[in-house]
Each structure stands twice: as structure tokens, then as C-alpha cells.
Design an enzyme around this catalytic site. Structure first.
Site, mmCIF file in Angstrom:
data_model
loop_
_atom_site.group_PDB
_atom_site.id
_atom_site.type_symbol
_atom_site.label_atom_id
_atom_site.label_comp_id
_atom_site.label_asym_id
_atom_site.label_seq_id
_atom_site.Cartn_x
_atom_site.Cartn_y
_atom_site.Cartn_z
ATOM 1 N N ARG A 234 1.072 -1.311 -0.112
ATOM 2 C CA ARG A 234 0.038 -0.028 0.005
ATOM 3 C C ARG A 234 0.919 1.191 -0.224
ATOM 4 O O ARG A 234 1.790 1.164 0.834
ATOM 5 C CB ARG A 234 -1.002 -0.068 1.275
ATOM 6 C CG ARG A 234 -2.246 -0.828 1.034
ATOM 7 C CD ARG A 234 -3.102 -0.395 -0.051
ATOM 8 N NE ARG A 234 -4.317 -1.423 -0.315
ATOM 9 C CZ ARG A 234 -4.446 -2.317 -1.156
ATOM 10 N NH1 ARG A 234 -3.274 -2.705 -2.004
ATOM 11 N NH2 ARG A 234 -5.463 -3.091 -1.374
ATOM 12 N N GLU A 263 -4.065 7.316 -5.459
ATOM 13 C CA GLU A 263 -4.444 6.425 -6.907
ATOM 14 C C GLU A 263 -5.381 6.907 -7.648
ATOM 15 O O GLU A 263 -6.572 6.997 -7.047
ATOM 16 C CB GLU A 263 -4.324 5.029 -6.296
ATOM 17 C CG GLU A 263 -3.032 4.359 -5.881
ATOM 18 C CD GLU A 263 -3.110 2.940 -5.771
ATOM 19 O OE1 GLU A 263 -3.939 2.242 -6.270
ATOM 20 O OE2 GLU A 263 -2.050 2.514 -5.193
ATOM 21 N N HIS A 282 -0.647 0.005 -10.016
ATOM 22 C CA HIS A 282 -1.368 -0.973 -9.289
ATOM 23 C C HIS A 282 -2.021 -2.329 -10.153
ATOM 24 O O HIS A 282 -2.977 -2.542 -10.114
ATOM 25 C CB HIS A 282 -2.701 -0.457 -8.628
ATOM 26 C CG HIS A 282 -2.969 -0.937 -7.032
ATOM 27 N ND1 HIS A 282 -3.420 -0.382 -6.075
ATOM 28 C CD2 HIS A 282 -2.981 -2.219 -6.820
ATOM 29 C CE1 HIS A 282 -3.758 -1.102 -5.186
ATOM 30 N NE2 HIS A 282 -3.453 -2.356 -5.592
HETATM 31 N N1 LIG Z 1 -0.276 -4.506 -5.781
HETATM 32 C C1 LIG Z 1 -1.489 -5.398 -5.631
HETATM 33 O O1 LIG Z 1 -2.345 -5.464 -6.551
HETATM 34 C C2 LIG Z 1 -1.778 -6.031 -4.204
HETATM 35 C C3 LIG Z 1 -2.342 -7.505 -4.513
HETATM 36 C C4 LIG Z 1 -2.338 -8.170 -3.245
HETATM 37 C C5 LIG Z 1 -2.066 -7.547 -2.228
HETATM 38 N N2 LIG Z 1 -1.811 -6.202 -1.983
HETATM 39 C C6 LIG Z 1 -1.285 -5.682 -0.773
HETATM 40 O O2 LIG Z 1 0.012 -6.460 -0.079
HETATM 41 C C7 LIG Z 1 -0.110 -6.535 1.296
HETATM 42 C C8 LIG Z 1 -0.042 -7.838 1.450
HETATM 43 O O3 LIG Z 1 -1.015 -8.524 1.447
HETATM 44 P P1 LIG Z 1 -1.169 -10.126 1.981
HETATM 45 O O4 LIG Z 1 -2.411 -10.686 1.159
HETATM 46 O O5 LIG Z 1 0.098 -10.731 1.961
HETATM 47 O O6 LIG Z 1 -1.721 -9.707 3.427
HETATM 48 P P2 LIG Z 1 -1.809 -10.750 4.701
HETATM 49 O O7 LIG Z 1 -2.967 -10.082 5.584
HETATM 50 O O8 LIG Z 1 -1.920 -12.036 4.408
HETATM 51 O O9 LIG Z 1 -0.338 -10.520 5.306
HETATM 52 C C9 LIG Z 1 0.032 -9.291 5.873
HETATM 53 C C10 LIG Z 1 1.205 -9.357 6.990
HETATM 54 O O10 LIG Z 1 1.848 -8.183 7.227
HETATM 55 C C11 LIG Z 1 2.074 -8.369 8.732
HETATM 56 N N3 LIG Z 1 2.039 -7.219 9.511
HETATM 57 C C12 LIG Z 1 0.937 -6.265 9.723
HETATM 58 N N4 LIG Z 1 1.672 -5.377 10.439
HETATM 59 C C13 LIG Z 1 2.852 -5.248 10.269
HETATM 60 C C14 LIG Z 1 4.069 -4.546 10.785
HETATM 61 N N5 LIG Z 1 4.043 -3.311 11.266
HETATM 62 N N6 LIG Z 1 5.331 -4.957 10.395
HETATM 63 C C15 LIG Z 1 5.578 -5.880 9.614
HETATM 64 N N7 LIG Z 1 4.560 -6.883 9.346
HETATM 65 C C16 LIG Z 1 3.065 -6.509 9.536
HETATM 66 C C17 LIG Z 1 0.774 -9.361 9.433
HETATM 67 O O11 LIG Z 1 1.362 -9.771 10.432
HETATM 68 C C18 LIG Z 1 0.687 -10.201 8.157
HETATM 69 O O12 LIG Z 1 1.561 -11.349 8.284
HETATM 70 C C19 LIG Z 1 -1.362 -5.920 1.793
HETATM 71 O O13 LIG Z 1 -1.216 -4.497 1.876
HETATM 72 C C20 LIG Z 1 -2.375 -6.087 0.431
HETATM 73 O O14 LIG Z 1 -3.414 -5.101 0.402
HETATM 74 C C21 LIG Z 1 -1.349 -5.610 -3.120
#
Ligand SMILES: NC(=O)c1ccc[n+]([C@@H]2O[C@H](COP(=O)([O-])OP(=O)(O)OC[C@H]3O[C@@H](n4cnc5c(N)ncnc54)[C@H](O)[C@@H]3O)[C@@H](O)[C@H]2O)c1
Length: 318
Positions: A234, A263, A282
């Protein structure tokens, strides 16, 4: 008969699942004007949602709404308080997009490290024989990468990093060290200390109060001069103005950004002009395969919800 409002078009393979069911109707809307949506959402039992905002006003205008099915895994665009108040289920497409995002991280790391923009232009401009005068590029082999956030995407990414024989470090205070070790990562307790020694950093946490601006000038100035920052999570997690300064002052080598604090980003956002940044709109999941998997899962989550068999891993705890 259940009515599904599809807010913003999804891949046809998802629509096919609704067509196959006699007990569902659907309507696809592309216009995101709030007054138009308020009228459309009035008699809906379910909606699918991409990145447009679902605010309090819209949720309150939908008395029959039982499920919001996000096309994706992030849900910052949904007013969670209103959804919870109305006991609406929020579903996400967990588990079907991780590989695509992790591949996008590699696409960015390799493109920046191997100077793809520069090299491609060089050949096209007829400068082939000048190749010995070009800056040398970087390989990923044996390099240190810090995966920040070890959820679904982070866990997929580590497998690919291992394939490239990288040294993988993981920072996620909410994941047990044993799990990180099982995947072949080294657990990091102190983020700001560990980042000083990394060649690559890839961000995979949610946008929260704690992660907002986590990558700021103080952190960037402590990093290695030839390091590369990748963000597919994000936009708000990186302070964009600080990143631009860090790149201009050669504090780090480059950055790959798929996400932005706003965005689409404003055209006068200095990062858009910065040659050290590799950009994508994105679009980490925008492969033919992934968009079709996501469309099918988004719709299947709605069908499963009404059939009483929606998988727990798809439901966001509100
Ligand atoms: N660019 C894209 O198109 C796209 C696609 C999918 C996901 N995303 C984004 O990618 C990110 C990860 O997605 P995901 O499905 O793996 O999410 P997820 O919820 O499976 O994993 C997120 C992880 O971040 C950890 N976390 C929370 N706070 C933290 C901190 N302060 N420091 C370190 N780790 C921390 C959590 O413990 C969790 O393990 C999200 O922000 C999601 O919105 C973007």
C-alpha cells in the site's frame, strides 16, 4: 432470487458462475457516481467491489446487503464500522493472487537491477557497440532481501527468492519465528537495524497506523547506497516525498512502485519524473490468469455465502 451488483467490470469467467445459477441475477455498473450507485445498491443482496470506495452513505443505502465481496485482499476502501454495524460479511479473494504479486516483485527487482529501461533504449538507439561503457548491473544471486510482512504474499515471495538463491530475512512481529524458519527465512526483530544491511527490501504489510510512513527519510538514509526498495503493498507505507529525496541524494539505488498514497498519482508527483523509479499502475495482479481466478473467487464467495459454505479464510473479521 438474490441480486448481485458488480461494481466495476470483472473477468467474464466470474460472470459465467452467476449465469449458471438460476437463483441469482446480476448487474454490472461502471459509473462510480455516488448518487447513481445509491440507486443501484438499494435492492442488492450482494456486491462485488474493486478499488472504488464503499462509504457509510452507500452501505446505509443498501438495506438488503448481506455480503461485500472484494476483488482483492486489501479492504481500506470499505467503511468497516458501517459494515460491522449492519452485520454485513466482508469477503476477500485470499490465496489466488499471491503468486502473481510475488512475480511482479521479481519483475521489478530484475528490471531495476538489470537496467531494463536503459539497456532496451541503448540497443534501439543504435548504441550496441558502446556496451562496455555502460554502468554495470546487479544480480540477485546471494543478495540479501528483507521481506517486511510475512502473510500470504510474503510467504509466496520467499519461495521465489529461494529459487534465485537469495539470502532471505523476514520482518513480521506477528508471525512466529518457527514459521519464518520453516520457510527458510531468518527472523528479524529490529527492522530499523536490519534494513541497514539489505540489498533489497520488499513491503508486504497492510496499511495501518503502525505501518503508515514506516519507510521515511531516517530509514532510507540508513540503507545501503546500492539497495533497492520495492512496494506492491500500500502506497501510504512509504513517505513518497522522502523516497524522492533519498533517490535524488543517492541514498539508495532505485525503487519499484506498484502502489501510491493517492491513486492514480497526481501528474506532478515528482516520483513520476524520477528515472530511478520503476512504476506500474497497481497492476501486480493484472495477468490473464490472476484476474480470471480473482473474478471467479469474488463471485464464488458470494455463491458460497448464500449456500452457507463460505470458507473462513475468505472472511475478514470485523
Ligand atoms: N499490488 C497489488 O495489486 C496487491 C495485491 C495483493 C495484495 N496487496 C497488498 O499487499 C499487502 C500484503 O497482502 P497479503 O495478502 O500478504 O496480506 P496478509 O494479511 O496475508 O499479510 C500481511 C502481513 O503483514 C503483517 N504485518 C502487519 N503489520 C505489520 C508491521 N507493522 N510490520 C511488519 N509486518 C506487519 C501481518 O502480520 C501479516 O502477516 C497488503 O497491503 C495488500 O493490500 C497488493
Amino acid at each position: 432470487m438474490k441480486k448481485v451488483l458488480i461494481i466495476e467490470k470483472i473477468h467474464e469467467s466470474g460472470i459465467e458462475l452467476l449465469k449458471a445459477r438460476k437463483d441469482f441475477t446480476y448487474e454490472v455498473v461502471e459509473k462510480l457516481d455516488i448518487n447513481f450507485l445509491k440507486k443501484k445498491i438499494k435492492d442488492c443482496d450482494a456486491i462485488t467491489l474493486k478499488l472504488s470506495k464503499l462509504n457509510k452513505e452507500l452501505i446505509e443505502a443498501a438495506p438488503k446487503l448481506k455480503i461485500i465481496s472484494r476483488f482483492g485482499v486489501g479492504y481500506n476502501n470499505v467503511d468497516l464500522v458501517s459494515a460491522k454495524k449492519k452485520s454485513i460479511t466482508l469477503a476477500i479473494t485470499a490465496g489466488v493472487l499471491d503468486a502473481s504479486v510475488a512475480e511482479h516483485v521479481f519483475f521489478m527487482m530484475l528490471s531495476i537491477s538489470r537496467g531494463v529501461n536503459k539497456y532496451d533504449k541503448f540497443v534501439r538507439d543504435g548504441n550496441f557497440s558502446e556496451r562496455y561503457n555502460l554502468d554495470l548491473t546487479k544480480e540477485l544471486w546471494k543478495q540479501k532481501i528483507l521481506i517486511a510482512g510475512f502473510g500470504r504474499v510474503g510467504k509466496n515471495l520467499i519461495k521465489k527468492c529461494k529459487g534465485f538463491e537469495m539470502n532471505v530475512f523476514v520482518y513480521d512481529p506477528y508471525v512466529n519465528e518457527k514459521i519464518i524458519n520453516k520457510f527458510g527465512g531468518k527472523n528479524i526483530l529490529n527492522f530499523s537495524e536490519a534494513i541497514k544491511d539489505m540489498d533489497y527490501v520488499s513491503l508486504h504489510m497492510p496499511f495501518t497506523k503502525e505501518t503508515e510512513n514506516m519507510i521515511n527519510l531516517k530509514i532510507l538514509s540508513s540503507m545501503k547506497k546500492n539497495s533497492i526498495m520495492i512496494n506492491t503493498s500500500r502506497g501510504e507505507i512509504i513517505n513518497e516525498s522522502d523516497l524522492n529525496t533519498a533517490l535524488n541524494k543517492n541514498m539508495i539505488l532505485g525503487a519499484g512502485l506498484d502502489v501510491f498514497a493517492k491513486e492514480p498519482p497526481d501528474l506532478n508527483n515528482p516520483l513520476l519524473k524520477n528515472k530511478k523509479v520503476f512504476l506500474s499502475p497497481h497492476s501486480a495482479t493484472f495477468t490473464e490468469q490472476c484476474t480470471s481466478r480473482m473474478a471467479e473467487t469474488t463471485v464464488q464467495n458470494i455463491i458460497d455465502f448464500f449456500d452457507g459454505k463460505l470458507d473462513k479464510s475468505m472472511i475478514v473479521k470485523l
